[in-house]
Design a protein around this motif. Structure first.
Motif, mmCIF file in Angstrom:
data_model
loop_
_atom_site.group_PDB
_atom_site.id
_atom_site.type_symbol
_atom_site.label_atom_id
_atom_site.label_comp_id
_atom_site.label_asym_id
_atom_site.label_seq_id
_atom_site.Cartn_x
_atom_site.Cartn_y
_atom_site.Cartn_z
ATOM 1 N N ALA A 100 22.292 -39.735 -37.080
ATOM 2 C CA ALA A 100 20.991 -39.998 -37.728
ATOM 3 C C ALA A 100 20.602 -41.236 -37.301
ATOM 4 N N SER A 101 21.411 -42.344 -36.949
ATOM 5 C CA SER A 101 20.970 -43.715 -36.606
ATOM 6 C C SER A 101 21.949 -43.796 -35.286
ATOM 7 N N ALA A 102 20.950 -44.486 -34.094
ATOM 8 C CA ALA A 102 21.743 -44.687 -33.011
ATOM 9 C C ALA A 102 22.310 -46.061 -33.219
ATOM 10 N N THR A 103 22.178 -47.018 -34.358
ATOM 11 C CA THR A 103 22.877 -48.282 -34.456
ATOM 12 C C THR A 103 24.244 -48.103 -34.418
ATOM 13 N N GLY A 104 25.250 -48.770 -33.590
ATOM 14 C CA GLY A 104 26.452 -48.684 -33.628
ATOM 15 C C GLY A 104 27.407 -49.694 -34.791
ATOM 16 N N ALA A 105 28.391 -49.175 -35.244
ATOM 17 C CA ALA A 105 29.188 -50.195 -35.959
ATOM 18 C C ALA A 105 30.768 -49.861 -36.025
ATOM 19 N N LEU A 106 31.404 -50.926 -36.077
ATOM 20 C CA LEU A 106 32.844 -50.948 -35.902
ATOM 21 C C LEU A 106 33.658 -49.769 -36.686
ATOM 22 N N ALA A 107 34.268 -48.711 -36.110
ATOM 23 C CA ALA A 107 34.789 -47.575 -36.644
ATOM 24 C C ALA A 107 36.322 -47.845 -36.910
ATOM 25 N N PHE A 108 36.982 -48.484 -35.838
ATOM 26 C CA PHE A 108 38.359 -48.614 -35.812
ATOM 27 C C PHE A 108 39.015 -49.482 -34.837
ATOM 28 N N ARG A 109 39.738 -50.337 -35.126
ATOM 29 C CA ARG A 109 40.449 -51.492 -34.227
ATOM 30 C C ARG A 109 41.801 -51.387 -34.362
ATOM 31 N N PHE A 110 42.549 -51.526 -33.145
ATOM 32 C CA PHE A 110 44.160 -51.761 -33.252
ATOM 33 C C PHE A 110 44.085 -53.067 -32.295
ATOM 34 N N SER A 111 44.672 -53.995 -32.923
ATOM 35 C CA SER A 111 45.025 -55.270 -32.093
ATOM 36 C C SER A 111 46.302 -56.203 -32.521
ATOM 37 N N ALA A 112 46.639 -57.182 -31.883
ATOM 38 C CA ALA A 112 48.062 -57.636 -31.959
ATOM 39 C C ALA A 112 47.896 -59.024 -31.638
ATOM 40 N N ASP A 113 48.977 -59.900 -32.008
ATOM 41 C CA ASP A 113 49.198 -61.272 -31.628
ATOM 42 C C ASP A 113 50.386 -61.775 -31.373
ATOM 43 N N ASP A 114 51.489 -60.695 -31.569
ATOM 44 C CA ASP A 114 52.747 -61.212 -31.705
ATOM 45 C C ASP A 114 53.599 -60.823 -30.451
ATOM 46 N N MET A 115 53.214 -60.885 -29.260
ATOM 47 C CA MET A 115 53.914 -60.589 -28.207
ATOM 48 C C MET A 115 54.309 -61.806 -27.256
ATOM 49 N N SER A 116 55.490 -61.934 -26.709
ATOM 50 C CA SER A 116 55.818 -63.213 -26.125
ATOM 51 C C SER A 116 55.196 -63.092 -24.473
ATOM 52 N N ALA A 117 55.174 -64.265 -24.141
ATOM 53 C CA ALA A 117 54.554 -64.356 -22.725
ATOM 54 C C ALA A 117 55.551 -63.538 -21.674
ATOM 55 N N GLY A 118 55.152 -62.640 -20.957
ATOM 56 C CA GLY A 118 56.141 -61.711 -20.093
ATOM 57 C C GLY A 118 56.557 -60.398 -20.488
#
Length: 507
Positions: free
Chosen positions: A71-89
């Motif tokens: 009905a509207s072509a304006t997009g919105a966030l529907a889902f996100r999976f993210s993280a910040d707890d991995m170590s370098a390497g």
């Protein structure tokens, strides 16, 4: 726990064409997902036009959903999976991504996670999870009408263990419908390669009507979707190995055969269509001897992508219903982009994300035109019977157009802004009329830009949403939130459902 992989040199080349300095100045605006900049699309239509749907499918067919204009072509966030707890390497494979109307499923190493769409998630927020005996070693993007798919995994946690298990899973509830052991993938010798007991043929899995098909080097096994009963087994003959299958409306097997006229290590190819319920051969097509690689773009109609005298795809071939040659569409030394992706450690001969077949045509995108900033391209439809051009869709200035998949007899495409000031868009292209209809306009913060790469990421359009997901995850040098999967939908649909929880960064 998981972060996005480093960008390849090829992707860096493409990303250099974007003006990051300009984007930084307007990042505050870009971060407001759902904001829209109006731009004109050549041939766009402002009125709603219903998609042309095919006959109602059986529950055991491979899913071929037809998307409707929101009905509207304006997009919105529907889902996100993210993280910040991995170590370098630290690094993880993230093989496969699938979506239903309720669940976004993502493979991570030896686990399949199912997240409820409409959430802002981290590891641990999943609705369900399936932990396999060993790492996932093969997937197919194909899904049955009742939202089930097949996954290959190793016999134990050792990453070098045999890839000899297949599971059929329900993506809505996370149920493992059945699991089967396939023959060991070790072979005594590959055609054209000296014998070695250490050699392992890589299995491949795909779906066709009511059937899960697995190739394992020395043969192909077919299993019934409902109960996992083995329907048939075809073993390799006359020095040909079964190296990959293409599913969908039909079943094609790629045979890699010994050719003594070629240097050691090079094979000849045959493509065999088989009856999915019996395994009987319908026809066999012998590929020209100068071809060094073959991919199965479509099973019905039969369309092949081949590398002739080169390591990259040079031509797209179409065959008729009897396996007879019809036409050749030449990539013309870079004029068009015909990419087939090799995922590290996995065999998927159907994975050609920039080539789409439908409505009697094969759609290819052109190479980028213009300078590093003001670039553009187009998508061209070629007739499968003649190889001649039929329709051309221009991206418009300062944008690139990527084919994604068919929706009925229309092509879904991603329009990516070069400067990331104008929004991205999911478009519906009508090959018959030439009309371009916008389905969704949306923005992505810089954290999500590399997710739109067709070669580095999985892109899925399902049930009115578009999802972008990374194929690998690696630890960053400094701790930061990284986006692994993001999904967009219409703002009107977002308003009808529960509000998204606060962002991970605010937790």
């Amino acid at each position: 726990m998981y972060t996005q992989s480093a960008v390849t040199a090829d992707d860096q080349r493409k990303k250099r064409r974007r003006t990051f300095g300009v984007v930084a100045a307007v990042l505050a605006v870009v971060l407001a997902l759902g904001s829209v900049v109006v731009w004109a699309v050549n041939g766009s239509s402002s009125g709603k036009e219903p998609e042309k749907a095919a006959d109602a499918p059986s529950r055991l067919d491979v899913r071929e959903t037809v998307e409707k204009r929101p009905a509207s072509a304006t997009g919105a966030l529907a889902f996100r999976f993210s993280a910040d707890d991995m170590s370098a390497g630290e690094m993880y494979d993230m093989p496969g991504m699938w979506a239903t109307d309720k669940i976004l499923a993502k493979g991570i190493n030896r686990t399949l996670l199912g997240f409820r769409i409409g959430t802002d998630s981290v590891a641990g927020d999943e609705t369900w999870s399936i932990r396999f005996d060993g790492p996932i070693c093969g997937t197919t993007p194909r899904v049955s009408v009742e939202n089930r798919t097949a996954i290959l995994f190793r016999e134990n946690a050792d990453k070098h263990a045999l890839c000899d298990r297949v599971a059929f899973v329900d993506l809505d509830d996370g149920e493992t419908v059945w699991t089967k052991k396939i023959p060991p993938a070790r072979v005594s010798g590959k055609p054209g390669v000296p014998d070695t007991s250490a050699l392992q043929a890589t299995p491949n899995v795909t779906l066709t009507h009511a059937t899960v098909a697995v190739t394992w080097g020395n043969g192909t096994d077919a299993y019934a979707m409902d109960d996992g009963k083995r329907l048939w087994r075809n073993k390799s003959t006359d020095a040909c190995m079964h190296m990959g299958a293409g599913g969908g409306k039909a079943l094609l097997i790629r045979l890699e055969c010994r050719d003594d006229s070629k240097p050691a290590g090079q094979s000849a190819y045959r493509i065999r269509k088989v009856d999915a319920r019996t395994g009987h051969t319908v026809w066999t097509y012998t590929v020209a001897k100068n071809v060094t690689d073959v991919r199965l773009v479509s099973s019905d109609p039969a369309v092949l992508a081949v590398a002739a005298g080169d390591v990259e795809i040079t031509d797209v071939l179409s065959l008729d219903e009897h396996g007879k040659y019809l036409a050749t569409i030449r990539v013309q030394k870079g004029k068009y982009v015909a990419e087939c992706v090799d995922d590290v450690g996995y065999l998927n001969v159907e994975n050609c994300p920039t080539i789409v077949v439908g409505d009697g045509q094969v759609f290819l995108m052109s190479e980028e035109q213009g300078d590093l900033i003001n670039n553009a391209n187009w998508i061209v439809g070629f007739d499968l019977k003649t190889g001649k051009t039929v329709k051309k869709f221009d991206s418009g200035r300062d944008a690139l157009l990527y084919p994604l998949r068919m929706s009925g007899d229309r092509l879904l495409a991603l329009r990516e802004s070069s400067d990331h000031i104008s929004p991205m868009a999911l478009m519906s292209l009508d090959p018959e009329s030439g009309k371009v209809t916008p389905y969704l306009y949306f923005d992505l913060p810089s954290e999500g830009w590399t997710l739109t790469s067709q070669t580095l990421s999985d892109i899925r359009v399902e049930d009115g949403r578009v999802f972008f997901g990374s194929k690998t995850a690696s630890g960053p040098e400094k701790k930061t939130w990284q986006w692994l999967v993001v999904g967009l939908e219409s703002v009107t649909r977002r308003a009808e459902s529960l509000p998204m929880p606060k962002t991970n960064q605010d937790r």
